[in-house]
Design a protein around this motif. Structure first.
Motif, PDB file in Angstrom:
ATOM      1  N   ALA A  56     -42.574 -18.354  60.174  1.00 34.65           N
ATOM      2  CA  ALA A  56     -43.788 -18.065  60.686  1.00 34.65           C
ATOM      3  C   ALA A  56     -44.030 -18.483  62.211  1.00 34.65           C
ATOM      4  O   ALA A  56     -44.349 -17.638  63.193  1.00 34.65           O
ATOM      5  N   LEU A  57     -43.172 -19.213  62.788  1.00 34.27           N
ATOM      6  CA  LEU A  57     -42.943 -19.703  64.185  1.00 34.27           C
ATOM      7  C   LEU A  57     -41.691 -19.145  64.657  1.00 34.27           C
ATOM      8  O   LEU A  57     -41.374 -19.595  65.689  1.00 34.27           O
ATOM      9  N   ASN A  58     -40.962 -18.414  64.018  1.00 34.30           N
ATOM     10  CA  ASN A  58     -39.745 -17.602  64.403  1.00 34.30           C
ATOM     11  C   ASN A  58     -38.532 -18.977  64.737  1.00 34.30           C
ATOM     12  O   ASN A  58     -37.652 -18.630  65.829  1.00 34.30           O
ATOM     13  N   ILE A  59     -38.589 -19.950  63.954  1.00 36.49           N
ATOM     14  CA  ILE A  59     -37.608 -20.902  63.957  1.00 36.49           C
ATOM     15  C   ILE A  59     -36.392 -20.552  62.998  1.00 36.49           C
ATOM     16  O   ILE A  59     -36.882 -20.583  62.001  1.00 36.49           O
ATOM     17  N   GLY A  60     -35.246 -20.443  63.378  1.00 39.20           N
ATOM     18  CA  GLY A  60     -34.371 -20.489  62.408  1.00 39.20           C
ATOM     19  C   GLY A  60     -33.497 -21.640  61.936  1.00 39.20           C
ATOM     20  O   GLY A  60     -33.790 -22.632  62.746  1.00 39.20           O
ATOM     21  N   ILE A  61     -32.955 -21.877  60.945  1.00 32.25           N
ATOM     22  CA  ILE A  61     -32.233 -22.970  60.464  1.00 32.25           C
ATOM     23  C   ILE A  61     -30.619 -22.520  60.670  1.00 32.25           C
ATOM     24  O   ILE A  61     -30.156 -21.598  59.984  1.00 32.25           O
ATOM     25  N   ARG A  62     -29.777 -23.466  61.351  1.00 34.68           N
ATOM     26  CA  ARG A  62     -28.239 -23.081  61.182  1.00 34.68           C
ATOM     27  C   ARG A  62     -27.717 -24.506  60.533  1.00 34.68           C
ATOM     28  O   ARG A  62     -27.951 -25.382  61.111  1.00 34.68           O
ATOM     29  N   LEU A  63     -26.713 -24.274  60.001  1.00 29.45           N
ATOM     30  CA  LEU A  63     -25.849 -25.338  59.392  1.00 29.45           C
ATOM     31  C   LEU A  63     -24.753 -25.443  60.220  1.00 29.45           C
ATOM     32  O   LEU A  63     -24.197 -24.610  60.689  1.00 29.45           O
ATOM     33  N   GLU A  64     -24.328 -26.862  60.449  1.00 23.91           N
ATOM     34  CA  GLU A  64     -23.327 -26.967  61.320  1.00 23.91           C
ATOM     35  C   GLU A  64     -22.365 -28.108  60.591  1.00 23.91           C
ATOM     36  O   GLU A  64     -22.796 -28.990  60.281  1.00 23.91           O
ATOM     37  N   SER A  65     -21.175 -27.955  60.875  1.00 24.40           N
ATOM     38  CA  SER A  65     -20.335 -28.664  60.193  1.00 24.40           C
ATOM     39  C   SER A  65     -18.866 -28.350  60.559  1.00 24.40           C
ATOM     40  O   SER A  65     -18.514 -27.563  61.162  1.00 24.40           O
ATOM     41  N   PRO A  66     -17.820 -29.598  60.648  1.00 21.11           N
ATOM     42  CA  PRO A  66     -16.371 -29.189  61.241  1.00 21.11           C
ATOM     43  C   PRO A  66     -15.877 -28.271  60.421  1.00 21.11           C
ATOM     44  O   PRO A  66     -14.738 -27.441  60.817  1.00 21.11           O
ATOM     45  N   LEU A  67     -16.373 -28.013  58.926  1.00 23.24           N
ATOM     46  CA  LEU A  67     -15.809 -27.007  58.292  1.00 23.24           C
ATOM     47  C   LEU A  67     -16.317 -25.456  58.161  1.00 23.24           C
ATOM     48  O   LEU A  67     -16.008 -24.765  57.577  1.00 23.24           O
ATOM     49  N   MET A  68     -17.423 -25.586  58.847  1.00 22.85           N
ATOM     50  CA  MET A  68     -18.149 -24.489  58.915  1.00 22.85           C
ATOM     51  C   MET A  68     -17.537 -22.982  59.172  1.00 22.85           C
ATOM     52  O   MET A  68     -17.792 -22.012  58.791  1.00 22.85           O
ATOM     53  N   ALA A  69     -16.711 -23.077  60.278  1.00 26.26           N
ATOM     54  CA  ALA A  69     -15.875 -21.983  60.491  1.00 26.26           C
ATOM     55  C   ALA A  69     -15.157 -21.373  59.482  1.00 26.26           C
ATOM     56  O   ALA A  69     -15.217 -20.182  59.137  1.00 26.26           O
ATOM     57  N   ARG A  70     -14.534 -22.254  58.902  1.00 22.58           N
ATOM     58  CA  ARG A  70     -13.724 -21.779  57.823  1.00 22.58           C
ATOM     59  C   ARG A  70     -14.774 -21.248  56.676  1.00 22.58           C
ATOM     60  O   ARG A  70     -14.126 -20.353  56.057  1.00 22.58           O
TER      61      ARG A  70
END
Lengths: 92, 92
Positions: A56-70
Motif C-alpha cells: 500500500a505504501l509502494n515499498i518493495g522487498i528484495r532478497l540479497e545474498s552472496p548466492l543471489m546472482a546464481r
DNA sequence: GATATTTTACTGTTATAACAGTACCAAGGT
DNA sequence: ACCTTGGTACTGTTATAACAGTAAAATATC
C-alpha cells in the motif's frame, strides 16, 4: 531482520503519503491495530499482512545474498523465455 | 509480494548449503513444518519466523521504494554518530 | 530392488495474530 | 476553555500459525 528499521520505514512512508494509521489500514485491507503494531516494531505479524502494508505504501522487498546472482540465473534458464525478439545471450 | 519467489530462493539456498529441511529448521530454531510450508509458498508465516529461516541461510531483506533514499538520509541526520575519528561537523 | 534418506502431507494441541470496540492522551485549531 | 483529529493502549473473540508426531510418498544410496 532489524524490524525497527521496517517500522521506521513504514512510518516515514505513511507520513510522506499523508495517510493516517487508519487510512493506511483500510487501504491495505488490514486492521488499524496491525498498522500501529508494525510501526511499533512488532515482528510477529504475518508476512502476508506486512506485505499488504508495504504494498500500500509502494515499498518493495528484495532478497540479497552472496548466492543471489546464481539464483536469478537459474530462474532465467528454466523458463523457456517467451521473449523471442532477440535470440541471444541475455545481457544482464 | 510474490512469495513463490521467496519460496524458491529458500529452497535454492538450502540446497546449496547442503541442508535438509529438518536441519535448516533446527538451525533456524523453527519447526520442520514451517520450512516445508515456506518452500511450498505459504505466505501466512510470521514475519519473525520467515526472518529466522532467511537469516540461517544468510539471506538479507532490503526494502526499496522511490522514497527510500530520502528515508536513509533522514536516518543519518538523527543519529549523532559515535564515530569520532574524523572531526566532521558534528558541533551543533 | 532393497535400504536409507528426504520430502510431502496429514493430524491434534497450544499459543497467538488479527480484529473491532472502547477509552485515553496528546496537539492543533476554533 | 472546547472540539477535532490522530495516535496509543487496552480489552475479548475468533481464526490460525507453530509445533511434534506420524505416515506415506518420493528420492537417493547401496
Amino acid at each position: 531482520m532489524d524490524f525497527s528499521r521496517i517500522a521506521e520505514a513504514v512510518r516515514f512512508h505513511r507520513g510522506r503519503s499523508g495517510l493516517t494509521q487508519l487510512e493506511l489500514a483500510n487501504l491495505a485491507g488490514v486492521g488499524k491495530t496491525v498498522v500501529f503494531d508494525v510501526e511499533k516494531g512488532k515482528d510477529t505479524v504475518r508476512f502476508r499482512t506486512l506485505c499488504r502494508i508495504l504494498q500500500a505504501l509502494n515499498i518493495g522487498i528484495r532478497l540479497e545474498s552472496p548466492l543471489m546472482a546464481r539464483f536469478e540465473e537459474e530462474l532465467d534458464e528454466e523458463s523457456p523465455s517467451l521473449d523471442v525478439r532477440h535470440s541471444g545471450r541475455r545481457t544482464h
